[in-house]
Design a protein around this motif. Structure first.
Motif, PDB file in Angstrom:
ATOM      1  N   LEU A   1       0.832  -1.201   0.000  1.00 49.29           N
ATOM      2  CA  LEU A   1       0.000   0.000   0.000  1.00 49.29           C
ATOM      3  C   LEU A   1       0.867   1.252   0.000  1.00 49.29           C
ATOM      4  O   LEU A   1       0.627   2.198  -0.763  1.00 49.29           O
ATOM      5  N   ALA A   2       1.899   1.258   0.837  1.00 46.91           N
ATOM      6  CA  ALA A   2       2.797   2.412   0.901  1.00 46.91           C
ATOM      7  C   ALA A   2       3.504   2.628  -0.433  1.00 46.91           C
ATOM      8  O   ALA A   2       3.681   3.772  -0.879  1.00 46.91           O
ATOM      9  N   GLU A   3       3.903   1.541  -1.078  1.00 41.78           N
ATOM     10  CA  GLU A   3       4.578   1.653  -2.378  1.00 41.78           C
ATOM     11  C   GLU A   3       3.641   2.258  -3.418  1.00 41.78           C
ATOM     12  O   GLU A   3       4.038   3.126  -4.203  1.00 41.78           O
ATOM     13  N   ALA A   4       2.376   1.793  -3.426  1.00 37.87           N
ATOM     14  CA  ALA A   4       1.407   2.310  -4.389  1.00 37.87           C
ATOM     15  C   ALA A   4       1.126   3.786  -4.140  1.00 37.87           C
ATOM     16  O   ALA A   4       1.004   4.582  -5.085  1.00 37.87           O
ATOM     17  N   VAL A   5       1.032   4.167  -2.868  1.00 38.94           N
ATOM     18  CA  VAL A   5       0.819   5.575  -2.532  1.00 38.94           C
ATOM     19  C   VAL A   5       2.032   6.403  -2.927  1.00 38.94           C
ATOM     20  O   VAL A   5       1.913   7.517  -3.449  1.00 38.94           O
ATOM     21  N   GLY A   6       3.228   5.861  -2.699  1.00 42.93           N
ATOM     22  CA  GLY A   6       4.454   6.569  -3.021  1.00 42.93           C
ATOM     23  C   GLY A   6       4.581   6.903  -4.492  1.00 42.93           C
ATOM     24  O   GLY A   6       5.180   7.924  -4.853  1.00 42.93           O
ATOM     25  N   VAL A   7       4.024   6.066  -5.359  1.00 41.15           N
ATOM     26  CA  VAL A   7       4.040   6.357  -6.792  1.00 41.15           C
ATOM     27  C   VAL A   7       3.301   7.662  -7.072  1.00 41.15           C
ATOM     28  O   VAL A   7       3.663   8.426  -7.966  1.00 41.15           O
ATOM     29  N   GLU A   8       2.267   7.931  -6.259  1.00 41.83           N
ATOM     30  CA  GLU A   8       1.437   9.124  -6.466  1.00 41.83           C
ATOM     31  C   GLU A   8       2.017  10.369  -5.796  1.00 41.83           C
ATOM     32  O   GLU A   8       1.884  11.475  -6.334  1.00 41.83           O
ATOM     33  N   VAL A   9       2.623  10.199  -4.616  1.00 44.05           N
ATOM     34  CA  VAL A   9       2.964  11.387  -3.820  1.00 44.05           C
ATOM     35  C   VAL A   9       4.435  11.525  -3.486  1.00 44.05           C
ATOM     36  O   VAL A   9       4.845  12.552  -2.930  1.00 44.05           O
ATOM     37  N   GLY A  10       5.248  10.523  -3.765  1.00 42.76           N
ATOM     38  CA  GLY A  10       6.663  10.611  -3.423  1.00 42.76           C
ATOM     39  C   GLY A  10       7.001   9.848  -2.157  1.00 42.76           C
ATOM     40  O   GLY A  10       6.287   8.910  -1.783  1.00 42.76           O
ATOM     41  N   PRO A  11       8.069  10.219  -1.477  1.00 44.02           N
ATOM     42  CA  PRO A  11       8.592   9.439  -0.345  1.00 44.02           C
ATOM     43  C   PRO A  11       7.513   9.064   0.669  1.00 44.02           C
ATOM     44  O   PRO A  11       6.786   9.922   1.172  1.00 44.02           O
ATOM     45  N   THR A  12       7.389   7.775   0.915  1.00 46.63           N
ATOM     46  CA  THR A  12       6.395   7.256   1.864  1.00 46.63           C
ATOM     47  C   THR A  12       7.066   6.256   2.781  1.00 46.63           C
ATOM     48  O   THR A  12       7.703   5.306   2.328  1.00 46.63           O
ATOM     49  N   ARG A  13       6.948   6.490   4.082  1.00 49.59           N
ATOM     50  CA  ARG A  13       7.522   5.596   5.079  1.00 49.59           C
ATOM     51  C   ARG A  13       6.405   4.909   5.853  1.00 49.59           C
ATOM     52  O   ARG A  13       5.307   5.448   5.998  1.00 49.59           O
ATOM     53  N   VAL A  14       6.712   3.721   6.376  1.00 52.38           N
ATOM     54  CA  VAL A  14       5.738   2.952   7.159  1.00 52.38           C
ATOM     55  C   VAL A  14       6.198   2.884   8.601  1.00 52.38           C
ATOM     56  O   VAL A  14       7.388   2.684   8.882  1.00 52.38           O
TER      57      VAL A  14
END
Length: 245
Positions: A31-44
């Motif tokens: 989920l974080a990876e998919a969101v990161g495609v849209e918004v950039g750096p995403t950490r869990v």
């Protein structure tokens, strides 16, 4: 939620409960990876069972951060754990968004999961939630269950895996006692783990998969992030105007 002094693009910190089930951990990462495609750096980050904690992740970030609680209702973790972790991090540029649920996107995904599990229109449904001791979270569960009932036009009863009553097996038994021959369990859980595993023993005719990764859920996280980013930007502008005066 602290003063904003940076115009840098925020990082997204997606905060989940945590599970020892590898498939559940993998789901949150996906989920974080998919969101990161849209918004950039995403950490869990996780508030229980495993790490890293939100405070640990925030301490590693130099720029502003938007913390998105990946919870389906606003119970103890959202009202207490997440704010405490943010405060403990002493990160200077953060904001915390509302939890993900309740939202109609989850009702639509739950119906998709039910259909895949063999549910047919007319079959009764148990809305299976984790449970909470927080009345605000229980009220949000009722709102979410009503959304499923409105989409399916069948009887929907709430059952809890832990902490609250009735239990999922009791909810299944109640529907059967009311003459419903086919009863399916809709999982109001994001990922596989101990709670979802318990649903197989509820005595239903089928158990839907957890919500998992779905484009609608990805879009919801992205919307939360963008709202949080706009809040940070507005506060940054307010700070700048105050400095000029």
């Amino acid at each position: 939620m602290n003063d904003i002094r940076s115009a840098a693009t925020p990082s997204l910190v997606l905060v989940a409960h945590g599970t020892r089930n590898p498939r559940g951990v993998e789901m949150i990462a996906t989920l974080a990876e998919a969101v990161g495609v849209e918004v950039g750096p995403t950490r869990v980050a996780f508030v229980d069972v495993l790490g890293p904690s939100p405070a640990e992740v925030l301490r590693e970030l130099e720029g502003p951060a938007v913390v998105v609680p990946a919870f389906l209702a606003s119970g103890y973790h959202v009202h207490t754990d997440v704010p405490r972790e943010v405060a403990a991090s002493e990160h200077p540029c953060t904001t915390v968004t509302p939890a993900l649920g309740p939202d109609r996107v989850f009702a639509r995904v739950m119906v998709d999961r039910l259909l895949a599990a063999g549910w047919r229109p007319g079959d009764a449904i148990v809305f299976a939630a984790a449970g909470s001791s927080d009345r605000r979270a229980l009220a949000e569960h009722r709102r979410a269950a009503l959304m499923v009932a409105e989409l399916t036009d069948v009887p929907v009863r709430i059952g809890y895996v832990a902490t609250a009553a009735p239990t999922v097996p009791d909810a299944v038994a109640t529907l059967r006692s009311h003459g419903h021959q086919r009863v399916f369990v809709a999982s109001y859980l994001l990922a596989r783990g101990l709670f979802h595993d318990r649903l197989s023993d509820a005595g239903s005719d089928g158990v839907a998969d957890p919500l998992g990764v779905h484009q609608g859920i990805v879009d919801l996280v992205v919307d939360r992030f963008r709202s949080g980013s706009a809040e940070l930007a507005a506060r940054s502008n307010d700070y700048s105007r105050g400095s000029v005066r």
